[in-house]
Design an enzyme around this catalytic site. Sequence first.
Site, short mmCIF file in Angstrom:
data_model
loop_
_atom_site.label_atom_id
_atom_site.label_comp_id
_atom_site.label_asym_id
_atom_site.label_seq_id
_atom_site.Cartn_x
_atom_site.Cartn_y
_atom_site.Cartn_z
N ASN A 23 6.70 -9.54 -7.79
CA ASN A 23 5.44 -10.22 -8.02
C ASN A 23 4.32 -9.24 -7.69
OD1 ASN A 23 6.75 -12.68 -8.57
ND2 ASN A 23 6.86 -13.15 -6.40
N HIS A 62 7.95 -5.30 -2.79
CA HIS A 62 9.25 -5.87 -2.47
C HIS A 62 9.86 -6.53 -3.70
CE1 HIS A 62 6.34 -9.11 -1.70
NE2 HIS A 62 7.31 -9.98 -1.93
#
Length: 125
Positions: A98, A111
């Site tokens: 994201n 991440h």
Amino acid sequence: MAQEPRREDGGEPQDDCLFCKIVAGQIPATLVRETDTVVAFRDINPQAPTHILVIPKLHYPDAASLAAAEPGVLADVLREAGEVAGEEKLDSYRIVFNTGSGAGQTVFHAHAHLLGGRGLQWPPG
């Protein structure tokens, strides 16, 4: 809501970053894998039976900035996500990055979400 970081924030640990604190061992996490460049741990708010975060030890605010500065480390993140998927015995899985608060990013440290253990519909919500 967290303020999004400037693009030049990168590489060095950030005092106010949750994931930098996990990398440093200042905040506990359920680690499933660690290498010289990457840490993988179970998400505390899982969205699937298997939900593991795979993060670089270096701080970059998102996957694109990590790729621009440290493409080898981004490759490490993806490789280790695949290794964890194998260890978790996932036949199929999704890896999600994201970028930005509008996409659901809440921790501005690059991440990957490794999701599996249930059917994952397309398109994602």
